[in-house]
Design a protein around this motif. Structure first.
Motif, PDB file in Angstrom:
ATOM      1  N   CYS A  11       0.715  -1.227   0.082  1.00  0.00           N
ATOM      2  CA  CYS A  11      -0.162   0.009  -0.024  1.00  0.00           C
ATOM      3  C   CYS A  11       0.821   1.221  -0.183  1.00  0.00           C
ATOM      4  O   CYS A  11       0.542   2.179   0.382  1.00  0.00           O
ATOM      5  CB  CYS A  11      -0.992   0.065   1.336  1.00  0.00           C
ATOM      6  SG  CYS A  11      -2.031  -1.273   1.095  1.00  0.00           S
TER       7      CYS A  11
ATOM      8  N   CYS B 189      -0.513   4.912   1.179  1.00  0.00           N
ATOM      9  CA  CYS B 189      -1.820   5.213   0.604  1.00  0.00           C
ATOM     10  C   CYS B 189      -2.245   5.855   1.604  1.00  0.00           C
ATOM     11  O   CYS B 189      -2.383   5.470   3.056  1.00  0.00           O
ATOM     12  CB  CYS B 189      -2.380   4.135   0.080  1.00  0.00           C
ATOM     13  SG  CYS B 189      -4.373   4.239   0.063  1.00  0.00           S
TER      14      CYS B 189
ATOM     15  N   LEU C  72      -5.103   5.776   2.868  1.00  0.00           N
ATOM     16  CA  LEU C  72      -6.449   5.099   3.252  1.00  0.00           C
ATOM     17  C   LEU C  72      -5.892   4.098   4.429  1.00  0.00           C
ATOM     18  O   LEU C  72      -6.701   3.186   4.719  1.00  0.00           O
ATOM     19  CB  LEU C  72      -7.210   4.517   2.145  1.00  0.00           C
ATOM     20  CG  LEU C  72      -7.754   5.668   1.474  1.00  0.00           C
ATOM     21  CD1 LEU C  72      -8.538   5.024   0.103  1.00  0.00           C
ATOM     22  CD2 LEU C  72      -8.871   6.333   2.097  1.00  0.00           C
ATOM     23  N   LEU C  73      -4.375   3.859   4.485  1.00  0.00           N
ATOM     24  CA  LEU C  73      -4.071   2.956   5.126  1.00  0.00           C
ATOM     25  C   LEU C  73      -4.137   3.646   6.632  1.00  0.00           C
ATOM     26  O   LEU C  73      -3.634   4.562   6.985  1.00  0.00           O
ATOM     27  CB  LEU C  73      -2.683   2.766   4.832  1.00  0.00           C
ATOM     28  CG  LEU C  73      -1.811   1.477   5.223  1.00  0.00           C
ATOM     29  CD1 LEU C  73      -2.440   0.166   5.105  1.00  0.00           C
ATOM     30  CD2 LEU C  73      -0.363   1.331   4.884  1.00  0.00           C
TER      31      LEU C  73
ATOM     32  N   CYS D 203      -6.446  -1.357   5.707  1.00  0.00           N
ATOM     33  CA  CYS D 203      -7.126  -0.691   4.809  1.00  0.00           C
ATOM     34  C   CYS D 203      -8.142  -0.262   5.608  1.00  0.00           C
ATOM     35  O   CYS D 203      -9.223  -0.916   5.662  1.00  0.00           O
ATOM     36  CB  CYS D 203      -7.457  -1.501   3.502  1.00  0.00           C
ATOM     37  SG  CYS D 203      -8.406  -0.565   2.308  1.00  0.00           S
TER      38      CYS D 203
ATOM     39  N   VAL E 215     -10.802   1.189   4.008  1.00  0.00           N
ATOM     40  CA  VAL E 215     -11.856   1.142   3.065  1.00  0.00           C
ATOM     41  C   VAL E 215     -12.121  -0.080   2.574  1.00  0.00           C
ATOM     42  O   VAL E 215     -12.434  -0.318   1.392  1.00  0.00           O
ATOM     43  CB  VAL E 215     -12.037   2.330   1.982  1.00  0.00           C
ATOM     44  CG1 VAL E 215     -12.024   3.492   2.801  1.00  0.00           C
ATOM     45  CG2 VAL E 215     -10.752   2.176   1.026  1.00  0.00           C
TER      46      VAL E 215
ATOM     47  N   PHE F 188      -1.157  -0.652  -9.997  1.00  0.00           N
ATOM     48  CA  PHE F 188      -0.030  -0.129  -9.108  1.00  0.00           C
ATOM     49  C   PHE F 188       1.085   0.584 -10.216  1.00  0.00           C
ATOM     50  O   PHE F 188       1.772  -0.165 -10.366  1.00  0.00           O
ATOM     51  CB  PHE F 188       0.492  -0.903  -8.175  1.00  0.00           C
ATOM     52  CG  PHE F 188      -0.557  -1.252  -7.043  1.00  0.00           C
ATOM     53  CD1 PHE F 188      -1.154  -0.245  -6.414  1.00  0.00           C
ATOM     54  CD2 PHE F 188      -0.903  -2.363  -7.067  1.00  0.00           C
ATOM     55  CE1 PHE F 188      -2.010  -0.436  -5.277  1.00  0.00           C
ATOM     56  CE2 PHE F 188      -1.942  -2.703  -5.945  1.00  0.00           C
ATOM     57  CZ  PHE F 188      -2.699  -1.540  -5.111  1.00  0.00           C
TER      58      PHE F 188
END
Ligand code: SF4
Length: 250
Positions: free
Chosen positions: A82, A138, A140-141, A146, A148, A250
């Motif tokens: 991530c 990221c 969102l980490l 995660c 989400v 990615f």
């Protein structure tokens, strides 16, 4: 000689890709006709939900037909992959934005918006290689997981590893070290992503595979971004992958 199971897996992926394309074209044409309404945004969110579900089903069937050489090592609270560039289609981005809106507290949203803006300052426009070298997580980490996970984009579902040690070495080497993956899983998730993009194009939407962090920055600053995008405004264009190398995952 190519294994019969591999041929069947590829056929399965091709059929799912075509179905996704047709379904997307139909749903996006209807949403376009009703552009700007909340119902049209809801239809796009439904489209994204269905696409994620289809991807999970196809991945499950593909792994059943052609199991990975070793058990898949990916699990919650494993953050190594991530830290690289993540791409997503606008419907996937809108789904993540909706999840954040519905599930994060006001304080969490404020903190996330700050994090997204900070990371965007470093990563906007970078290709995958340069993005990986930064090793920025990221946004969102959260606490190694995660935040989400239920609605994570197709790109996150494409990349699975069969060796967590290799993931760690890849992180340490800024993605110089390879990670052994299951190519058919990548193909399956990316096929659904291609189906979304092709169906959007069929419905007259410009093809915009967006860099996720930049798209989040745009969406968190503009609650009307979905409606504007459906009205034909280039709402996600600043996050589109227009520079240098492009790859779907990615
Ligand atoms: S969306 Fe979730 S799974 Fe995907 S890169 Fe970000 S933290 Fe990782």
């Amino acid at each position: 000689m190519i294994d019969n199971a591999v041929v069947r897996a590829r056929d399965l992926i091709a059929r799912a890709t075509i179905t996704q394309r047709e379904e997307t074209a139909k749903m996006m044409s209807a949403a376009k006709a009703d552009a700007g309404s909340k119902a049209s945004v809801a239809a796009v969110l439904k489209l994204a939900h269905l696409a994620l579900r289809r991807a999970e089903e196809v991945i499950f069937e593909v792994l059943d037909l052609v199991p990975p050489p070793q058990p898949i090592a990916c699990k919650a609270e494993c953050p190594w992959c991530c830290h690289i560039r993540l791409t997503a289609t606008p419907p996937e981005v809108l789904l993540v934005l909706e999840f954040i809106q519905d599930n994060f507290t006001p304080a969490e949203k404020t903190a996330l918006a700050r994090k997204v803006a900070n990371i965007d300052g470093y990563t906007r426009g970078l290709d995958g290689e340069d993005r990986a070298k930064l090793r920025l997580p990221c946004p969102l980490l959260k606490d190694g997981s995660c935040s989400v996970h239920a609605v994570r984009p197709l790109s996150c579902r494409a990349v699975v590893s069969v060796d967590v040690g290799a993931c760690k070495r890849a992180f340490d080497s800024r993605m110089e070290e390879p990670v052994p993956q299951h190519e058919l899983q990548i193909l399956a998730a990316n096929g659904i992503g291609y189906g979304i993009l092709a169906g959007m194009a069929d419905a007259g939407f410009p093809v915009e595979d967006a860099e996720m962090n930049a798209a989040l920055a745009l969406g968190m600053a503009d609650p009307e971004i979905g409606q504007r995008w459906l009205r034909g405004e280039p709402a996600f264009t600043p996050a589109a992958l227009t520079k240098r190398k492009q790859n779907r995952h990615f």
